[in-house]
Structures are given as C-alpha cells and as structure tokens.
Scaffold this active site. Structure first.
Site, PDB file in Angstrom:
ATOM      1  CG  ASP A  42       0.779  14.450  39.978  1.00 45.81           C
ATOM      2  OD1 ASP A  42       1.530  15.505  39.714  1.00 45.81           O
ATOM      3  OD2 ASP A  42       1.249  13.436  40.497  1.00 45.81           O
ATOM      4  N   GLY A 137      16.572   7.755  39.763  1.00 43.34           N
ATOM      5  CA  GLY A 137      17.216   9.332  39.139  1.00 43.34           C
ATOM      6  C   GLY A 137      16.646   9.116  37.730  1.00 43.34           C
ATOM      7  CB  ALA A 138      15.833   6.766  35.366  1.00 44.05           C
ATOM      8  CG  LEU A 140      12.055   5.037  34.877  1.00 45.69           C
ATOM      9  CD1 LEU A 140      12.999   3.663  34.265  1.00 45.69           C
ATOM     10  CD2 LEU A 140      10.979   5.433  33.568  1.00 45.69           C
ATOM     11  CB  SER A 141       8.338   6.444  40.403  1.00 42.57           C
ATOM     12  OG  SER A 141       7.615   7.367  39.888  1.00 42.57           O
ATOM     13  CB  SER A 142      13.697   4.704  42.126  1.00 44.80           C
ATOM     14  OG  SER A 142      14.298   5.927  42.408  1.00 44.80           O
ATOM     15  CD  GLU A 175       8.470  11.062  46.493  1.00 44.40           C
ATOM     16  OE1 GLU A 175       8.122   9.858  46.920  1.00 44.40           O
ATOM     17  OE2 GLU A 175       9.250  11.713  45.922  1.00 44.40           O
ATOM     18  CG  ASP A 187       5.233   9.346  40.699  1.00 45.98           C
ATOM     19  OD1 ASP A 187       4.904   9.487  39.425  1.00 45.98           O
ATOM     20  OD2 ASP A 187       6.242  10.121  40.897  1.00 45.98           O
TER      21      ASP A 187
HETATM   22  C1  GLA Z   1       7.058  13.524  39.642  1.00 43.82           C
HETATM   23  C2  GLA Z   1       6.020  13.314  40.910  1.00 43.82           C
HETATM   24  C3  GLA Z   1       4.394  13.116  40.201  1.00 43.82           C
HETATM   25  C4  GLA Z   1       4.276  14.001  38.944  1.00 43.82           C
HETATM   26  C5  GLA Z   1       5.388  13.796  38.115  1.00 43.82           C
HETATM   27  C6  GLA Z   1       5.253  14.983  37.069  1.00 43.82           C
HETATM   28  O1  GLA Z   1       6.876  12.167  39.218  1.00 43.82           O
HETATM   29  O2  GLA Z   1       6.349  12.641  41.570  1.00 43.82           O
HETATM   30  O3  GLA Z   1       3.737  13.563  41.360  1.00 43.82           O
HETATM   31  O4  GLA Z   1       4.250  15.333  39.495  1.00 43.82           O
HETATM   32  O5  GLA Z   1       6.572  14.287  38.642  1.00 43.82           O
HETATM   33  O6  GLA Z   1       3.980  14.457  36.233  1.00 43.82           O
END
Ligand code: GLA
Length: 396
Positions: A42, A137-138, A140-142, A175, A187
């Site tokens: 990304d 922390g998994a 999964l984009s908390s 972020e 994410d």
């Molecule tokens: C994390 C970052 C994303 C992306 C991924 C790796 O989730 O937040 O922007 O770079 O790592 O693909």
C-alpha cells in the site's frame, strides 16, 4: 472488553453511562480487516485486496457544549480530556503527553478538523466511549477500526461532508502523525469501504476501489484466522525499516514508488543496491502481481483457485521481506498440511495472525493441526476462529 459475553455495542453504551453519567446520543462502529493478499504494497502505491471482518469497534458519543473532548475505553480505567483547540499543539509534536490508546480517537478528531478546514473553536465538544471485539495486536487492524468509527461518528455530529476516501486519509494521518506509525492506507480503506461477502480491490495510487465478490460460502470455503498471540507494533522497528528499504529501491531506479517497477527491472536493480534491498523490492514487485492475479483468478475461477497465490505470498514475506516469525510459519505449514487450500500471514508482520482458506469440512482438522503444531513447537496456544467478509463503518 468489560465481559466477553457483552456485545461491544452494549459495552460502549454502558461504559459511556459509567464514565460520563449520561446516555449517549448514538453509537457508530467500524470493523477490523483481514488482508487476503497484497502486503506492504500500500505505501508503495501498489495493490491490495483486504476485506472487513465481523469484529467491530463501537463508539458511543454525545455532544458537549464547551469545546472539550473526553475519551474513555474499556481497555483503560481513565478518561482523557483535552480542548479541541489544543489538539493542533499536541499533534504531532507533543503526542507523548497523550496515553497511546487515546491518540487514535483524538488524532482522528484533530486530522478531521484540519482536513475539513474547520476552526477547532467552532465545533461542539464531544464525549466518546469505546468498546471493541477486534483482537488487539493480531494484525486485524484494531487501530483502523477505532479510527473508522471515530471518523464517521465525528463527521456526522460535526456536519463535515467528506467522502469515505477522505475519511480514510484522515485515519491514516492520525495513525502516521498522532500515533507515529508509518503505515499505509489499506486498513482505513478496508474498514470504511467493506462490503458483505466481498473484498475491496484497491489501487493505492489512485485510491480507486472495486468490490470483488469472494463467493466463499458458495464454494464451501471458510476463512480461518490463526492468531499467534505474538504482539507487534508498527510504531517501532521493523515496519519502518521495511518502508525505508522500499524507498531506497525506488530511488535507486529513479521512480516515484515501487508500483512503477516491473519484474524485468530487477536484474538492473541488482547492480545498484545491496542484496537485502533487492529482496525487499522483489517482494513488493511480485506481490503487486500476485494481487492482480488473485483478482483475475477470483473472477474467472472462484476462490478455490487462489490457494497457490496465497502460499507464494507467504513465502515471499518469509524469505524476501523477512517479516514472518516462527509462529506464523508454523501456523501456515500446519494449515497447509491439514489440507487448507492456501494460507499466509496477514497484516504488517512480526507477529499477529495467519489466515487459511479452508473447505468447510476441514476447518476442525486445520484447527486441531495448528493447535498441535504450536504445542509441539513449545509455543503458547493460538486463538483460532473464522471470519466473514462484512460491511464497513456505519451508524449502528
Ligand atoms: C499494516 C499497515 C498497512 C499495511 C500492512 C502491510 O497493517 O497498517 O498500511 O502496510 O501493515 O500490508
């Protein structure tokens, strides 16, 4: 979470009443995500194919009339309070004065006001209470779930008319600058644009997004998450180093981003950079191609046909990008040996979760195999569950 059997939306409402002594005006929520394929592409202007999951972060909110913002979370005992007009001085320079969990929502409030060009003295203040069932922390984009929920809630309350892509940029800025993690935009886009039963094929240069049907149920497949329990943070260490290596590679080739590099350019790059940089670039270049191949394969042949691409993606992250850890490799190997169609680590790496695409009737076998493999390797037991491609951020 206050209690595992409480729905997070109810937990958010209860927390609001407990900390602020009133009822919220409403609740909003945004999901975590699984990235099906396209890792560390990304921020290289490349391609990704994530989907939103059923786990969500909910925020209960009520306006205040004094221009102050208060935030509370089930993850912390305290309430953090600042004036909206002070946010500009706090972020990014003095972000360390804010507890880390509170930088996400306060960073979104700051970035949202800035991108809407709103004078921070004019909008009403707000009280915000968060509860979530997105594993932290998994991988999964908390964090994107907090950002997405905050962004849609505040935009509505403040009457800020920004589209979802603009709100995703607000989340990324929070972020990057308020939290200090140099992440890309995948994410936030997944959390804001998610659709039931579908993945989001995103061009991270144009930010054009296409909905790609996954058809998992029709193909008799489940998406299994194997959370290794190994915690990671993108604000420190490895993530930023990988990003820097990608930027070095692009600079050596004289292109704006690795999106502009094709596999045929790699031999030339080999003469310009060291072996480590070359391998970092090779991962990104081949991963971009794998995303395109996955989208085409999904459309032409359905999800059962993408297994080899998932496996190749994992190998590339393990060997070239070097962001896997033994627990992730063990999860992937165990899933594949137990008959998964494909498996790979997902997210930024250095811990977090692996995903496995598995025929419904083999989910138990894969679960048992991963659990046994962790036990045999002396690792703490993983947490294993299935995820469903779900809708993005919304008012509840
Ligand atoms: C994390 C970052 C994303 C992306 C991924 C790796 O989730 O937040 O922007 O770079 O790592 O693909």
């Amino acid at each position: 979470m206050t209690a595992t059997d409480t729905r997070p939306v109810d937990a958010a409402r209860a927390l609001f009443a407990d900390r602020f002594g009133a009822a919220p005006a409403g609740t909003w929520s945004a999901p975590g995500r699984v990235n099906l394929i396209g890792e560390h592409t990304d921020y290289n202007d490349g391609f990704v194919l994530p989907f939103a999951i059923q786990h969500r972060t909910h925020v209960a909110l009520a306006p205040r009339n004094d221009g102050r913002v208060r935030v509370a979370s089930t993850f912390d005992d305290g309430v953090v309070e600042v004036g909206l007009a002070e946010l500009g001085a706090l972020f990014p320079a003095r972000r360390d004065e804010i507890p880390e969990w509170a930088r996400y929502p306060l960073g979104v409030a700051w970035a949202l006001l800035e991108s809407a060009g709103t004078d921070p003295h004019t909008p009403t203040g707000v009280d915000l209470a968060f509860a979530s069932d997105v594993p932290v922390g998994a991988g999964l984009s908390s964090s994107a779930a907090i950002e997405g929920a905050t962004a849609v809630a505040l935009a509505e309350i403040w009457g800020i008319d920004l589209d979802r892509v603009a709100l995703a940029k607000v989340g990324r800025r929070a972020e990057n600058e308020a939290v200090g993690a140099p992440t890309g935009i995948m994410d936030q886009m997944a959390s804001l644009l998610g659709r039931a039963d579908a993945a989001i094929f995103l061009d991270c240069r144009s930010l054009e997004a296409q909905v790609v049907d996954l058809g998992l149920a029709g193909a008799g497949l489940e998406l299994v998450v194997i959370d290794t329990g190994v915690k990671h943070s993108h604000a420190t260490g490895g993530y930023g180093e990988r990003r820097a290596a990608c930027e070095r590679g692009a600079a050596a080739l004289g292109v704006p981003a690795l999106r502009d590099v094709a596999p045929r350019d790699l031999p030339r790059l080999a003469e310009l950079v060291d072996d480590v940089t070359l391998r970092r670039v090779r991962h990104v270049v081949t991963e971009n191609q794998r995303v395109l191949d996955t989208v085409r394969t999904l459309r032409d042949h359905g999800p059962t046909a993408i297994g080899d691409l998932l496996v190749a993606s994992h190998a590339s992250m393990r060997d070239d990008f070097e962001i896997s850890v033994p627990e992730l490799d063990t999860a992937v190997d165990a899933a594949l040996s137990a008959g998964a169609v494909g498996a790979r680590m997902t997210g930024g790496g250095f811990g977090g979760a692996a995903i496995a695409l598995v025929a419904r009737e083999k989910v138990q076998e894969v679960t048992d195999a991963a659990t046994a493999a962790f036990d045999a390797a002396g690792f703490a037991a993983p947490t294993i569950f299935t995820v469903t491609p779900s809708a993005g951020a919304a008012r509840d």
